[in-house]
Design a protein around this motif. Structure first.
Motif, PDB file in Angstrom:
ATOM      1  N   HIS A 195       7.169  -4.818  13.770  1.00  0.00           N
ATOM      2  CA  HIS A 195       6.755  -5.203  15.124  1.00  0.00           C
ATOM      3  C   HIS A 195       7.808  -6.020  15.872  1.00  0.00           C
ATOM      4  CE1 HIS A 195       2.988  -3.591  13.850  1.00  0.00           C
ATOM      5  NE2 HIS A 195       2.674  -4.602  13.077  1.00  0.00           N
ATOM      6  N   LYS A 196       9.057  -5.994  15.431  1.00  0.00           N
ATOM      7  CA  LYS A 196      10.111  -6.745  16.108  1.00  0.00           C
ATOM      8  C   LYS A 196      10.420  -6.155  17.483  1.00  0.00           C
ATOM      9  CE  LYS A 196      14.520  -8.895  14.785  1.00  0.00           C
ATOM     10  NZ  LYS A 196      15.596  -8.871  13.756  1.00  0.00           N
ATOM     11  N   HIS A 197      10.143  -4.872  17.646  1.00  0.00           N
ATOM     12  CA  HIS A 197      10.364  -4.233  18.949  1.00  0.00           C
ATOM     13  C   HIS A 197       9.613  -4.977  20.050  1.00  0.00           C
ATOM     14  CE1 HIS A 197      10.398  -1.265  22.174  1.00  0.00           C
ATOM     15  NE2 HIS A 197       9.087  -1.298  22.164  1.00  0.00           N
ATOM     16  N   ARG A 198       8.402  -5.439  19.751  1.00  0.00           N
ATOM     17  CA  ARG A 198       7.610  -6.151  20.762  1.00  0.00           C
ATOM     18  C   ARG A 198       8.338  -7.403  21.246  1.00  0.00           C
ATOM     19  NH1 ARG A 198       1.861  -6.398  17.512  1.00  0.00           N
ATOM     20  NH2 ARG A 198       1.512  -4.141  17.270  1.00  0.00           N
ATOM     21  N   VAL A 199       8.946  -8.128  20.314  1.00  0.00           N
ATOM     22  CA  VAL A 199       9.655  -9.359  20.667  1.00  0.00           C
ATOM     23  C   VAL A 199      10.858  -9.036  21.540  1.00  0.00           C
ATOM     24  CG1 VAL A 199      10.794 -11.420  19.770  1.00  0.00           C
ATOM     25  CG2 VAL A 199       8.902 -10.391  18.495  1.00  0.00           C
ATOM     26  N   GLU A 201      11.321  -6.440  23.426  1.00  0.00           N
ATOM     27  CA  GLU A 201      10.865  -5.977  24.735  1.00  0.00           C
ATOM     28  C   GLU A 201      10.486  -7.156  25.628  1.00  0.00           C
ATOM     29  OE1 GLU A 201       8.325  -2.188  25.916  1.00  0.00           O
ATOM     30  OE2 GLU A 201       7.011  -3.826  25.264  1.00  0.00           O
ATOM     31  N   ARG A 202       9.877  -8.185  25.024  1.00  0.00           N
ATOM     32  CA  ARG A 202       9.481  -9.350  25.808  1.00  0.00           C
ATOM     33  C   ARG A 202      10.694 -10.071  26.383  1.00  0.00           C
ATOM     34  NH1 ARG A 202       5.336 -10.188  21.872  1.00  0.00           N
ATOM     35  NH2 ARG A 202       6.569 -11.782  20.794  1.00  0.00           N
ATOM     36  N   ASP A 233      16.752   0.459  18.676  1.00  0.00           N
ATOM     37  CA  ASP A 233      16.052   0.019  19.878  1.00  0.00           C
ATOM     38  C   ASP A 233      17.051  -0.116  21.030  1.00  0.00           C
ATOM     39  OD1 ASP A 233      13.596  -0.509  20.864  1.00  0.00           O
ATOM     40  OD2 ASP A 233      13.351  -2.472  19.951  1.00  0.00           O
ATOM     41  N   SER A 245      13.613   3.412  27.691  1.00  0.00           N
ATOM     42  CA  SER A 245      13.510   2.852  26.340  1.00  0.00           C
ATOM     43  C   SER A 245      13.720   3.986  25.347  1.00  0.00           C
ATOM     44  CB  SER A 245      12.138   2.204  26.132  1.00  0.00           C
ATOM     45  OG  SER A 245      12.048   1.605  24.864  1.00  0.00           O
ATOM     46  N   GLU A 305       4.707   2.723  20.342  1.00  0.00           N
ATOM     47  CA  GLU A 305       4.219   1.553  19.626  1.00  0.00           C
ATOM     48  C   GLU A 305       3.626   2.035  18.303  1.00  0.00           C
ATOM     49  OE1 GLU A 305       3.969  -1.992  18.520  1.00  0.00           O
ATOM     50  OE2 GLU A 305       4.627  -1.667  20.575  1.00  0.00           O
ATOM     51  N   GLU A 311       5.809   2.367  10.949  1.00  0.00           N
ATOM     52  CA  GLU A 311       7.123   1.722  10.935  1.00  0.00           C
ATOM     53  C   GLU A 311       7.706   1.708   9.525  1.00  0.00           C
ATOM     54  OE1 GLU A 311       7.828  -1.332  14.524  1.00  0.00           O
ATOM     55  OE2 GLU A 311       6.689  -2.172  12.870  1.00  0.00           O
TER      56      GLU A 311
END
Length: 641
Positions: A195-199, A201-202, A233, A245, A305, A311
């Motif tokens: 879930h590092k992609h979420r960070v 992206e933020r 990414d 993206s 996602e 993942e």
């Protein structure tokens, strides 16, 4: 309105593979040109590779990096390209990004904030550049600017945040916004974690919003150097909107994205919201002609996602593929016991083939593994690349043998069934005679268990050597934590794909995967067991250790969060019977301390989250220690009182 087309490319590089790295970079530039991209961002240290380790301090590495940079510069006419490399300045090595503008070196931005936690070890090789300082460097008789600088390329201001710099509180983007920068480029080497992609992206979105800029982020791709996996990414954002993206976990050499940005639009946002400095510092002005373009159609290629299970499947499959390709092994060998760990590894090799062929096609797959003479059908490819070996002793059950046979057949692996009981008996008799003592389960339990695991190793190594294949060790992170593995037994192998993942998640993942691979039902319905004791002794892993869900929580609290035994007891006391909990906590800390030497000897493993136990790159602990004796006694005393 002033429209510019910008791009980001994730590259699958290899440390010190100069020709392959250069070819990937040149191919990325070609793709950008075809797409009419004017500004292209490539990953951090992509010329040398990010994982060069102590080779960063070798003069040859620095010289070769500059040689390749000059080759790339000649190829970069009519485009602006950001490319990363190590650079020697005043007898110090810096992690830099070179901005190439229309075939010429415009200058070098040196990284100011270096990560030193977890897998990152940058301060060992690089010096941090002082904030706000700029200088000049002479290379082959030419003078170039270097340091904390930004650029005015044809009237468009370009600044940098290099990987870690976007993760810190005092990120350079704050100052760049004050300097009226239009575009921030972020070339990164950010390893995969769940879930590092979420960070990412933020901070890309927040950077574009709070700094009123267009923000271009790119990352490495694939298993670059052995342990870290990069998901490729890449993102382009403007005014708090993701414009493009990348798809992640590609098996290709590179992944490119592009988008049109409106420079005037971000400038108007700055006019409304930003506090600009009265003085523009350290700005390098370079002439550049941007092509006149119309606004691009806004098509967002959003990164999917993924579930944690997805993942895991994609990351390890990609890691295995690149390890196979870059090590030039001829395939994989797995000692398939019919249990969860070895079955998971066999499935991951199967998924590697399926996912890679789905993306690359049979032709592309075989071309990327051109050191292997592969067949031309996916069924035959799997059989060629995956060998599963079941090795029975008198303590092996029909259940595990049936599970191993069924799974290997379902996957299409080359399946070998070997009975090693006579070898095991011969070892026991040999030592009994030498010691003049009959070995028994009452007096020699652990020794008799371990010898069974160890006699499996020579035969499976022999098969791997005959086939020039890579033997995969089968221990998981929960076993790594407590040393619940036989050295030179189930730890045998050149790569340990599961040593970075806990058994609790692994069992959950296998149940999830059973929907796609029904043969896993025979594996999932078993209680995990090493099958090293006689069946009458009903051995199970959780009886030997503790429930894996409990072990996982204690490990997180003790190792990741660095809590004391008593703090962990207080954390969990409402959920478990107190005396049992004390026993489990004491068992964890005792076995953890006693078995650091095993963790030092494990084969390289993949980094999959922020809880890795690899002492070579992540979690360092002394081989000899006090074993938390005082802390455990204090826990007992506090509970009693």
């Amino acid at each position: 309105m002033k429209y510019i087309k910008v791009g980001a490319t994730a590259l699958n590089q290899t440390p010190l593979d100069w020709l392959a790295n250069k070819n990937n970079i040149l191919a990325a530039i070609d793709t950008a040109r075809v797409d009419n991209v004017s500004i292209l961002c490539l990953p951090e240290l992509c010329i040398s590779g990010y994982g060069c380790e102590d080779a960063f301090l070798a003069p040859g590495t620095l010289t070769q990096s500059l040689n390749i940079l000059h080759d790339i510069a000649k190829y970069s006419s009519n485009i602006i390209v950001a490319v990363g490399l190590p650079l020697l300045y005043q007898n110090r090595v810096y992690n830099t990004v070179c901005l190439l503008v229309d075939g010429k070196i415009a200058g070098f931005v040196a990284k100011r904030f270096l990560p030193s936690d977890g897998i990152h070890y940058e301060p060992r090789w690089f010096h941090s550049w002082a904030v706000g300082v700029d200088a000049e460097i002479e290379i082959n008789g030419h003078i170039y600017p270097i340091g904390d600088i930004h650029f005015n390329c044809g009237g468009v201001r370009i600044g940098f945040e290099i990987c870690e710099e976007a993760w810190v509180a005092n990120r350079p983007g704050i100052k760049l916004a004050e300097q009226a920068v239009d575009i921030i480029l972020n070339p990164s080497a950010s390893h995969f974690a769940f879930h590092k992609h979420r960070v990412r992206e933020r901070f890309v979105l927040e950077g574009s919003r709070s700094f009123s800029v267009s923000y271009i982020y790119t990352n490495l791709l694939g298993n670059e150097a052995g342990r870290a996996i990069y998901d490729g990414d890449a993102m382009i954002a403007s005014n708090n909107n993701i414009l493009a993206s990348s798809s992640r976990f590609s098996f290709d050499n590179y992944q490119s994205i592009s988008a049109c940005i409106d420079v005037d639009l971000t400038r108007m946002a700055q006019a409304r919201t930003s506090q600009c400095s009265d003085k523009i510092d350290n700005c390098i002005k370079i002439a550049f002609e941007y092509p006149v373009i119309s606004p691009c159609q806004k098509i967002v290629t959003a990164a999917s996602e993924l579930l944690k299970e997805e993942e895991f499947s994609h990351a390890v499959s990609l890691g295995l593929f690149d390890y196979l390709r870059k090590s030039r092994a001829q395939g994989f060998v797995v000692s398939l016991s019919g249990g969860a760990d070895s079955s998971a590894i066999a499935c991951l090799v199967y998924l590697m083939v399926k996912l890679a062929v789905a993306e690359l096609g049979i032709k592309g797959f075989t071309e990327k593994l051109n050191h292997i003479n592969l067949p031309t059908t996916i069924t035959d490819i799997i059989k060629s690349l995956l060998t599963c070996v079941y090795q029975a002793t008198e303590n092996s059950s029909e259940t595990t043998q049936n599970a191993a046979n069924t799974l290997a057949t379902s996957l299409g692996a080359d399946y070998l069934n070997i009975n090693i009981n006579n070898i095991y008996i011969e070892y026991v008799e040999l030592i009994s005679q030498a010691l003049n003592k009959k070995l028994s389960w009452e007096t020699d339990d652990l020794a008799l268990q371990n010898i069974q695991a160890r006699v499996r190793s020579p035969s499976v190594w022999l098969i791997a050597n005959i086939r020039n294949a890579l033997l995969l060790a089968t221990s998981n992170r929960s076993e790594v934590a407590l040393g619940y593995a036989t050295m030179d037994g189930d730890t045998s192998g050149g790569l340990s794909p599961l040593a970075g993942i806990d058994k609790d998640f692994l069992r959950h993942w296998l149940r999830w995967l059973e929907k796609s691979i029904p043969a896993l039902r025979l594996v999932n319905q078993q209680s995990p067991t090493a099958e090293l004791r006689p069946a009458a002794m009903t051995q199970t892993d959780e009886a030997d250790l503790m429930p894996y869900s409990v072990l996982n929580r204690i490990e997180q609290a003790a190792i990741r969060d660095r809590q004391t035994p008593y703090e962990i007891f207080c954390l969990l006391r409402q959920e478990y019977e107190e005396q049992q909990l004390i026993t489990w906590i004491e068992r964890f800390f005792t076995l953890w301390s006693r078995n650091q030497w095993k963790r030092e000897r494990f084969a390289p493993c993949f980094h999959l989250d922020e809880q890795n136990l690899d002492p070579k790159t992540w979690c360092r602990f002394p081989i000899l220690s006090g074993g938390y004796k005082q802390e455990l006694e204090e826990m007992k005393e506090k509970v009693i009182n």
